[in-house]
Motif scaffolding. Sequence first.
Motif, PDB file in Angstrom:
ATOM      1  N   MET A 154       0.855  -1.160   0.000  1.00 49.55           N
ATOM      2  CA  MET A 154       0.000   0.000   0.000  1.00 49.55           C
ATOM      3  C   MET A 154       0.907   1.231   0.000  1.00 49.55           C
ATOM      4  O   MET A 154       1.815   1.339   0.797  1.00 49.55           O
ATOM      5  CB  MET A 154      -0.903  -0.043   1.227  1.00 49.55           C
ATOM      6  CG  MET A 154      -1.949   1.041   1.257  1.00 49.55           C
ATOM      7  SD  MET A 154      -3.029   0.962   2.692  1.00 49.55           S
ATOM      8  CE  MET A 154      -4.301  -0.081   2.082  1.00 49.55           C
ATOM      9  N   SER A 192      -2.028   6.197  -0.291  1.00 47.43           N
ATOM     10  CA  SER A 192      -3.209   5.391   0.026  1.00 47.43           C
ATOM     11  C   SER A 192      -3.414   5.285   1.533  1.00 47.43           C
ATOM     12  O   SER A 192      -4.551   5.335   2.018  1.00 47.43           O
ATOM     13  CB  SER A 192      -3.063   3.984  -0.561  1.00 47.43           C
ATOM     14  OG  SER A 192      -2.989   4.045  -1.951  1.00 47.43           O
ATOM     15  N   LYS A 193      -2.321   5.137   2.275  1.00 42.92           N
ATOM     16  CA  LYS A 193      -2.419   5.057   3.736  1.00 42.92           C
ATOM     17  C   LYS A 193      -2.953   6.365   4.325  1.00 42.92           C
ATOM     18  O   LYS A 193      -3.813   6.351   5.209  1.00 42.92           O
ATOM     19  CB  LYS A 193      -1.062   4.732   4.350  1.00 42.92           C
ATOM     20  CG  LYS A 193      -0.614   3.318   4.103  1.00 42.92           C
ATOM     21  CD  LYS A 193       0.749   3.067   4.715  1.00 42.92           C
ATOM     22  CE  LYS A 193       1.243   1.672   4.401  1.00 42.92           C
ATOM     23  NZ  LYS A 193       2.572   1.419   4.943  1.00 42.92           N
ATOM     24  N   LEU A 251      -6.672   6.652   3.381  1.00 43.09           N
ATOM     25  CA  LEU A 251      -7.489   5.744   4.188  1.00 43.09           C
ATOM     26  C   LEU A 251      -7.610   6.239   5.629  1.00 43.09           C
ATOM     27  O   LEU A 251      -8.703   6.230   6.203  1.00 43.09           O
ATOM     28  CB  LEU A 251      -6.896   4.330   4.163  1.00 43.09           C
ATOM     29  CG  LEU A 251      -7.678   3.256   4.900  1.00 43.09           C
ATOM     30  CD1 LEU A 251      -9.050   3.073   4.273  1.00 43.09           C
ATOM     31  CD2 LEU A 251      -6.904   1.956   4.905  1.00 43.09           C
ATOM     32  N   LEU A 265     -13.629  -4.319   7.111  1.00 45.77           N
ATOM     33  CA  LEU A 265     -12.761  -3.882   6.016  1.00 45.77           C
ATOM     34  C   LEU A 265     -11.306  -4.238   6.298  1.00 45.77           C
ATOM     35  O   LEU A 265     -10.601  -4.765   5.429  1.00 45.77           O
ATOM     36  CB  LEU A 265     -12.913  -2.372   5.799  1.00 45.77           C
ATOM     37  CG  LEU A 265     -11.991  -1.754   4.753  1.00 45.77           C
ATOM     38  CD1 LEU A 265     -12.369  -2.258   3.368  1.00 45.77           C
ATOM     39  CD2 LEU A 265     -12.054  -0.244   4.825  1.00 45.77           C
ATOM     40  N   PHE A 266     -10.843  -3.967   7.523  1.00 46.57           N
ATOM     41  CA  PHE A 266      -9.460  -4.287   7.866  1.00 46.57           C
ATOM     42  C   PHE A 266      -9.224  -5.800   7.862  1.00 46.57           C
ATOM     43  O   PHE A 266      -8.154  -6.263   7.445  1.00 46.57           O
ATOM     44  CB  PHE A 266      -9.063  -3.683   9.215  1.00 46.57           C
ATOM     45  CG  PHE A 266      -8.751  -2.223   9.133  1.00 46.57           C
ATOM     46  CD1 PHE A 266      -7.759  -1.742   8.301  1.00 46.57           C
ATOM     47  CD2 PHE A 266      -9.452  -1.311   9.898  1.00 46.57           C
ATOM     48  CE1 PHE A 266      -7.468  -0.392   8.211  1.00 46.57           C
ATOM     49  CE2 PHE A 266      -9.171   0.043   9.824  1.00 46.57           C
ATOM     50  CZ  PHE A 266      -8.180   0.511   8.987  1.00 46.57           C
ATOM     51  N   PHE A 310     -10.775  -7.941   5.932  1.00 41.13           N
ATOM     52  CA  PHE A 310     -10.735  -8.307   4.518  1.00 41.13           C
ATOM     53  C   PHE A 310      -9.371  -7.963   3.910  1.00 41.13           C
ATOM     54  O   PHE A 310      -8.784  -8.772   3.183  1.00 41.13           O
ATOM     55  CB  PHE A 310     -11.860  -7.591   3.757  1.00 41.13           C
ATOM     56  CG  PHE A 310     -11.873  -7.884   2.289  1.00 41.13           C
ATOM     57  CD1 PHE A 310     -12.267  -9.130   1.821  1.00 41.13           C
ATOM     58  CD2 PHE A 310     -11.487  -6.910   1.382  1.00 41.13           C
ATOM     59  CE1 PHE A 310     -12.275  -9.409   0.465  1.00 41.13           C
ATOM     60  CE2 PHE A 310     -11.492  -7.181   0.028  1.00 41.13           C
ATOM     61  CZ  PHE A 310     -11.885  -8.428  -0.429  1.00 41.13           C
ATOM     62  N   ILE A 311      -8.856  -6.787   4.232  1.00 41.49           N
ATOM     63  CA  ILE A 311      -7.531  -6.388   3.737  1.00 41.49           C
ATOM     64  C   ILE A 311      -6.466  -7.337   4.280  1.00 41.49           C
ATOM     65  O   ILE A 311      -5.554  -7.747   3.550  1.00 41.49           O
ATOM     66  CB  ILE A 311      -7.230  -4.919   4.118  1.00 41.49           C
ATOM     67  CG1 ILE A 311      -8.130  -3.975   3.323  1.00 41.49           C
ATOM     68  CG2 ILE A 311      -5.764  -4.582   3.870  1.00 41.49           C
ATOM     69  CD1 ILE A 311      -8.074  -2.533   3.784  1.00 41.49           C
ATOM     70  N   GLN A 312      -6.586  -7.712   5.543  1.00 42.77           N
ATOM     71  CA  GLN A 312      -5.630  -8.638   6.157  1.00 42.77           C
ATOM     72  C   GLN A 312      -5.651  -9.996   5.458  1.00 42.77           C
ATOM     73  O   GLN A 312      -4.609 -10.589   5.208  1.00 42.77           O
ATOM     74  CB  GLN A 312      -5.937  -8.802   7.650  1.00 42.77           C
ATOM     75  CG  GLN A 312      -4.899  -9.598   8.396  1.00 42.77           C
ATOM     76  CD  GLN A 312      -3.587  -8.877   8.517  1.00 42.77           C
ATOM     77  OE1 GLN A 312      -3.510  -7.663   8.451  1.00 42.77           O
ATOM     78  NE2 GLN A 312      -2.530  -9.621   8.681  1.00 42.77           N
ATOM     79  N   LEU A 333      -6.475 -10.558   2.328  1.00 47.84           N
ATOM     80  CA  LEU A 333      -5.827 -10.376   1.025  1.00 47.84           C
ATOM     81  C   LEU A 333      -4.310 -10.372   1.154  1.00 47.84           C
ATOM     82  O   LEU A 333      -3.600 -10.993   0.354  1.00 47.84           O
ATOM     83  CB  LEU A 333      -6.312  -9.081   0.368  1.00 47.84           C
ATOM     84  CG  LEU A 333      -7.774  -9.031  -0.073  1.00 47.84           C
ATOM     85  CD1 LEU A 333      -8.099  -7.658  -0.651  1.00 47.84           C
ATOM     86  CD2 LEU A 333      -8.075 -10.122  -1.076  1.00 47.84           C
ATOM     87  N   VAL A 334      -3.805  -9.666   2.165  1.00 42.94           N
ATOM     88  CA  VAL A 334      -2.358  -9.593   2.375  1.00 42.94           C
ATOM     89  C   VAL A 334      -1.798 -10.970   2.718  1.00 42.94           C
ATOM     90  O   VAL A 334      -0.753 -11.381   2.195  1.00 42.94           O
ATOM     91  CB  VAL A 334      -2.023  -8.560   3.488  1.00 42.94           C
ATOM     92  CG1 VAL A 334      -0.574  -8.655   3.911  1.00 42.94           C
ATOM     93  CG2 VAL A 334      -2.346  -7.151   3.009  1.00 42.94           C
TER      94      VAL A 334
END
Length: 126
Positions: free
Chosen positions: A1, A5-6, A9, A60-61, A63-65, A67-68
Amino acid sequence: MSRFSKILLSSLVFIILMLPLGFYANRFGFGLWSTHKMWSEMGTYFSGVYAPILSAITALFLFIQILVINKQVKIQQVQTDIQRIQLTTQFDESKKVIINNQLLFVNLTAFYEQTRLLIKNLLAER
């Protein structure tokens, strides 16, 4: 990221968390109230508004986790495959070296044995 973007966000999360506070302060004011009823009304408002917002942010976090983690697992699988191929290649090369050294050793032994016999025969003839 990326850094942008950080920052974007973080700013978005901050704005989402501050909007209900601003709406409440604009409509009802904000301060230290003297009655318990006013405190409970404010608590009820904030718990009712912030619970879904914080739940959505948490989802959301998560979901991002996920993906990572999936990306890291794929990278790790590729690295493991590369290491396996390298080890297999090194093992095959080391077998060849061992085989070559063993053959060289056998050939040198035969050469030394033949040389010794030749010298022994030459000395016996004298």
